[in-house]
Design an enzyme around this catalytic site. Structure first.
Site, PDB file in Angstrom:
ATOM      1  CG  HIS A  65       1.038 -22.412  12.698  1.00  0.00           C
ATOM      2  ND1 HIS A  65      -0.070 -22.577  11.893  1.00  0.00           N
ATOM      3  CD2 HIS A  65       2.105 -22.798  11.955  1.00  0.00           C
ATOM      4  CE1 HIS A  65       0.314 -23.047  10.724  1.00  0.00           C
ATOM      5  NE2 HIS A  65       1.636 -23.189  10.731  1.00  0.00           N
ATOM      6  CG  ASP A 111       3.765 -24.971   8.078  1.00  0.00           C
ATOM      7  OD1 ASP A 111       3.034 -24.121   8.631  1.00  0.00           O
ATOM      8  OD2 ASP A 111       3.623 -25.316   6.889  1.00  0.00           O
TER       9      ASP A 111
END
Length: 137
Positions: A65, A111
């Site tokens: 991420h 996300d």
């Protein structure tokens, strides 16, 4: 115990929100007994900053991420922490809206991927609040 996500049951329509979006995605995918905050200081990469090698699969989700956000900033000139985007939580998955290649879609996909990864990864209690100076070199 059965856990029913009211977000999934309500089939909430798409909405732009910024970082709150990511927290909502995490809450949708993680076990009921956990809170999104328990993922904020986990391993070497979950939370602010990051260094060393990820210590487990969940920490690797955060590492990926972080790199996804980094690519969004460098390659696409996006600001992931403030970028609004639209998505939907439905049938145990997350759908990102928007045209491919736009900042909104790129950040949403970062996300979404991380939140789904969190849901698929084991949470190991001893990896919360670790001594990063010692374990993350």
């Amino acid at each position: 115990a059965v856990c029913v996500s009211l977000l999934g049951a309500a089939n909430i329509p798409p909405h732009p929100l910024n970082l709150i979006n990511f927290m909502e995605m995490i809450r949708y995918t993680i076990p009921c007994e956990k809170t999104w905050g328990e993922y904020a200081d986990y391993g070497c990469y979950c939370g602010a900053g990051g260094s060393g090698r990820p210590i487990d699969a969940l920490d690797r989700c955060c590492y990926v991420h972080d790199n996804c956000y980094g690519d969004a900033e460098k390659k696409h000139k996006c600001n992931p922490k403030t970028q609004s985007y639209s998505y939907k939580l439905t049938k145990r998955t997350i759908i990102c809206y928007g045209a491919a290649g736009t900042c909104a879609r790129i950040v949403c996909d970062c996300d979404r991927t991380a939140a789904l990864c969190f849901g698929d990864s084991e949470y190991i209690e001893r990896h919360k609040n670790i001594d990063t100076a010692r374990f993350c070199q």
